[in-house]
Scaffold this motif. Structure first.
Motif, PDB file in Angstrom:
ATOM      1  N   VAL A   1       0.837  -1.195   0.000  1.00 39.34           N
ATOM      2  CA  VAL A   1       0.000   0.000   0.000  1.00 39.34           C
ATOM      3  C   VAL A   1       0.878   1.254   0.000  1.00 39.34           C
ATOM      4  N   PRO A   2       0.320   2.400  -0.426  1.00 36.57           N
ATOM      5  CA  PRO A   2       1.078   3.654  -0.404  1.00 36.57           C
ATOM      6  C   PRO A   2       1.024   4.304   0.975  1.00 36.57           C
ATOM      7  N   MET A   3       1.736   5.412   1.095  1.00 38.51           N
ATOM      8  CA  MET A   3       1.808   6.139   2.369  1.00 38.51           C
ATOM      9  C   MET A   3       0.721   7.204   2.474  1.00 38.51           C
ATOM     10  N   TRP A   4      -0.343   7.067   1.701  1.00 39.31           N
ATOM     11  CA  TRP A   4      -1.457   8.017   1.725  1.00 39.31           C
ATOM     12  C   TRP A   4      -2.759   7.241   1.592  1.00 39.31           C
ATOM     13  N   ARG A   5      -3.831   7.927   1.914  1.00 37.41           N
ATOM     14  CA  ARG A   5      -5.162   7.319   1.856  1.00 37.41           C
ATOM     15  C   ARG A   5      -6.068   8.124   0.930  1.00 37.41           C
ATOM     16  N   VAL A   6      -7.211   7.535   0.630  1.00 38.96           N
ATOM     17  CA  VAL A   6      -8.262   8.270  -0.070  1.00 38.96           C
ATOM     18  C   VAL A   6      -9.373   8.586   0.926  1.00 38.96           C
ATOM     19  N   ALA A   7     -10.054   9.709   0.678  1.00 40.75           N
ATOM     20  CA  ALA A   7     -11.197  10.085   1.504  1.00 40.75           C
ATOM     21  C   ALA A   7     -12.402   9.209   1.156  1.00 40.75           C
ATOM     22  N   LYS A   8     -13.501   9.408   1.856  1.00 40.37           N
ATOM     23  CA  LYS A   8     -14.699   8.601   1.607  1.00 40.37           C
ATOM     24  C   LYS A   8     -15.199   8.747   0.179  1.00 40.37           C
ATOM     25  N   ASP A   9     -14.962   9.936  -0.426  1.00 43.29           N
ATOM     26  CA  ASP A   9     -15.398  10.147  -1.803  1.00 43.29           C
ATOM     27  C   ASP A   9     -14.366   9.684  -2.826  1.00 43.29           C
ATOM     28  N   GLY A  10     -13.272   9.074  -2.344  1.00 42.47           N
ATOM     29  CA  GLY A  10     -12.251   8.558  -3.237  1.00 42.47           C
ATOM     30  C   GLY A  10     -11.163   9.546  -3.598  1.00 42.47           C
ATOM     31  N   GLU A  11     -11.217  10.749  -3.033  1.00 43.41           N
ATOM     32  CA  GLU A  11     -10.217  11.765  -3.344  1.00 43.41           C
ATOM     33  C   GLU A  11      -8.913  11.470  -2.611  1.00 43.41           C
ATOM     34  N   PRO A  12      -7.766  11.435  -3.315  1.00 51.39           N
ATOM     35  CA  PRO A  12      -6.479  11.193  -2.642  1.00 51.39           C
ATOM     36  C   PRO A  12      -6.166  12.280  -1.624  1.00 51.39           C
ATOM     37  N   GLN A  13      -5.652  11.859  -0.483  1.00 52.66           N
ATOM     38  CA  GLN A  13      -5.295  12.765   0.597  1.00 52.66           C
ATOM     39  C   GLN A  13      -3.774  12.932   0.665  1.00 52.66           C
ATOM     40  N   PRO A  14      -3.295  13.978   1.340  1.00 52.64           N
ATOM     41  CA  PRO A  14      -1.847  14.121   1.523  1.00 52.64           C
ATOM     42  C   PRO A  14      -1.296  12.925   2.301  1.00 52.64           C
ATOM     43  N   PRO A  15      -0.004  12.643   2.183  1.00 54.52           N
ATOM     44  CA  PRO A  15       0.562  11.500   2.917  1.00 54.52           C
ATOM     45  C   PRO A  15       0.374  11.647   4.418  1.00 54.52           C
ATOM     46  N   ASP A  16       0.065  10.536   5.073  1.00 59.52           N
ATOM     47  CA  ASP A  16      -0.052  10.537   6.534  1.00 59.52           C
ATOM     48  C   ASP A  16       1.083   9.758   7.184  1.00 59.52           C
ATOM     49  N   THR A  17       1.977   9.221   6.334  1.00 63.58           N
ATOM     50  CA  THR A  17       3.101   8.426   6.815  1.00 63.58           C
ATOM     51  C   THR A  17       4.315   8.698   5.933  1.00 63.58           C
ATOM     52  N   LEU A  18       5.478   8.736   6.561  1.00 64.58           N
ATOM     53  CA  LEU A  18       6.754   8.801   5.849  1.00 64.58           C
ATOM     54  C   LEU A  18       7.455   7.477   6.104  1.00 64.58           C
ATOM     55  N   VAL A  19       8.170   6.976   5.094  1.00 64.96           N
ATOM     56  CA  VAL A  19       8.836   5.685   5.266  1.00 64.96           C
ATOM     57  C   VAL A  19      10.280   5.754   4.784  1.00 64.96           C
ATOM     58  N   PHE A  20      11.157   5.112   5.546  1.00 63.03           N
ATOM     59  CA  PHE A  20      12.532   4.847   5.113  1.00 63.03           C
ATOM     60  C   PHE A  20      12.656   3.336   4.958  1.00 63.03           C
ATOM     61  N   ASP A  21      13.053   2.911   3.764  1.00 63.64           N
ATOM     62  CA  ASP A  21      13.257   1.486   3.500  1.00 63.64           C
ATOM     63  C   ASP A  21      14.757   1.226   3.597  1.00 63.64           C
ATOM     64  N   LEU A  22      15.167   0.407   4.557  1.00 65.51           N
ATOM     65  CA  LEU A  22      16.587   0.149   4.812  1.00 65.51           C
ATOM     66  C   LEU A  22      16.964  -1.199   4.216  1.00 65.51           C
ATOM     67  N   ASP A  23      17.855  -1.154   3.216  1.00 66.13           N
ATOM     68  CA  ASP A  23      18.210  -2.344   2.452  1.00 66.13           C
ATOM     69  C   ASP A  23      19.706  -2.613   2.594  1.00 66.13           C
ATOM     70  N   PRO A  24      20.087  -3.747   3.218  1.00 65.44           N
ATOM     71  CA  PRO A  24      21.514  -4.018   3.408  1.00 65.44           C
ATOM     72  C   PRO A  24      22.166  -4.589   2.151  1.00 65.44           C
ATOM     73  N   GLY A  25      23.326  -4.042   1.797  1.00 65.39           N
ATOM     74  CA  GLY A  25      24.096  -4.601   0.692  1.00 65.39           C
ATOM     75  C   GLY A  25      25.121  -5.585   1.254  1.00 65.39           C
ATOM     76  N   ALA A  26      25.047  -6.825   0.836  1.00 64.61           N
ATOM     77  CA  ALA A  26      25.951  -7.850   1.384  1.00 64.61           C
ATOM     78  C   ALA A  26      27.404  -7.360   1.343  1.00 64.61           C
ATOM     79  N   PRO A  27      28.179  -7.663   2.380  1.00 66.92           N
ATOM     80  CA  PRO A  27      27.873  -8.564   3.504  1.00 66.92           C
ATOM     81  C   PRO A  27      27.103  -7.918   4.658  1.00 66.92           C
ATOM     82  N   ALA A  28      26.641  -6.686   4.500  1.00 63.41           N
ATOM     83  CA  ALA A  28      25.794  -6.081   5.536  1.00 63.41           C
ATOM     84  C   ALA A  28      24.498  -6.878   5.661  1.00 63.41           C
ATOM     85  N   THR A  29      23.888  -6.826   6.834  1.00 59.21           N
ATOM     86  CA  THR A  29      22.662  -7.562   7.111  1.00 59.21           C
ATOM     87  C   THR A  29      21.681  -6.649   7.837  1.00 59.21           C
TER      88      THR A  29
END
Length: 293
Positions: free
Chosen positions: A122-150
């Protein structure tokens, strides 16, 4: 012949198929067990899906076989499933709009589990009851290790990010990706600037810490933790909390306690399967409660 079973889920009748089909060959975990997991985890999962346009990864022949992403609600989607029609800039199928499903209730969740939609994104935003996209309510950092990091190294970076975010008056919540990395979620009420903020902080982390990179290029990532800030693009999605992942084991993207992040010394400490997660929720409840409102 396809085995079919009619079941009542809350106030809806569903037809479930091939319940004995093994979707995780490494463990013999069947479609029935996938449906059972999503049913039992639904009280804590559904709040994180409500209002968010759905993307799924479907594995009709199991987690070790071919899969496909599905954004558009299937043609046979029941009329009681909530759908929203949204613009689709850059669609790989040259569609101007996509009719997304929105998982708001248990019958819809079970419907998708029956389609072998193992992974829920899912995305970091929602739609209102009428289906209108809303501003983001969440920020995300995706942390991806490059081997040999874990993921142990991801935990180290997550703690650094937590401190930097706290300095800016922001709280953060960690979870495993269910694969090799992890994500940090931040409740957000500061308007549409999540991508710019995340990019600036990721670059600052890279400047201050030699084991961090904010650059997507593969050649920059061996032995480092890549902070992927780009998941805050409104067109992108991230695996949902409590979603299964398609691995040899039925692993789950699992919310964590900060004590677990700080104490992690071995990647195996942060591998959780569906049964593990159900036990964790029974003990701790939803560790992502502030993000499910």
């Amino acid at each position: 012949m396809t085995e079919k079973v009619r079941v009542k889920v809350e106030d809806r009748m569903l037809v479930l198929t091939n319940l004995d089909k093994v979707l995780y060959p490494g463990t013999g975990f069947t479609k029935a067990e996938v449906i059972d997991y999503y049913t039992r985890i639904s009280p804590v999962l559904l709040p994180h899906l409500r209002g968010r346009p759905l993307t799924v990864k479907r594995y009709p022949n199991g987690a070790d076989a071919a899969f496909f992403f599905e954004k558009n609600a299937p043609d046979h989607t029941p009329d009681w499933v909530r759908t929203v029609t949204l613009p689709a800039p850059g669609s790989t199928k040259n569609r101007e709009e996509i009719e997304f499903a929105v998982v708001e209730d248990l019958p819809t969740l079970v419907y998708y589990a029956n389609l072998a939609a193992l992974e829920i994104h899912v995305p970091m935003w929602r739609v209102a009851k009428d289906g209108e996209p809303q501003p983001p309510d969440t920020l995300v950092f995706d942390l991806d290790p490059g081997a040999p990091a874990t993921i142990v190294d991801c935990c180290r970076v997550a703690v650094l990010l937590r401190r930097a975010l706290a300095d800016d008056g922001l709280e953060s919540h960690p979870k495993t990706s269910g694969n090799k990395g992890m994500q940090l979620y931040v409740p957000w009420d500061r308007g549409p600037g999540t991508s710019d903020y995340a990019k600036a902080l990721a670059r600052r982390m890279q400047e201050e810490h030699p084991f961090v990179t904010s650059v997507m290029a593969r050649k920059e990532r061996p032995g480092k933790v890549f902070i992927d800030w780009s998941q805050n693009n409104p067109a992108k999605t991230t695996v949902a909390p409590y979603s299964l992942r398609a691995n040899p084991l039925p692993t789950v993207s699992t919310p964590l306690r900060w004590e677990e992040v700080e104490a992690c010394e071995n990647p195996e400490q942060l591998v959780f399967t569906s049964s593990d997660v159900l036990k964790r929720v029974a003990e701790h409840g939803d560790l992502f409660v502030p993000l499910g409102a």
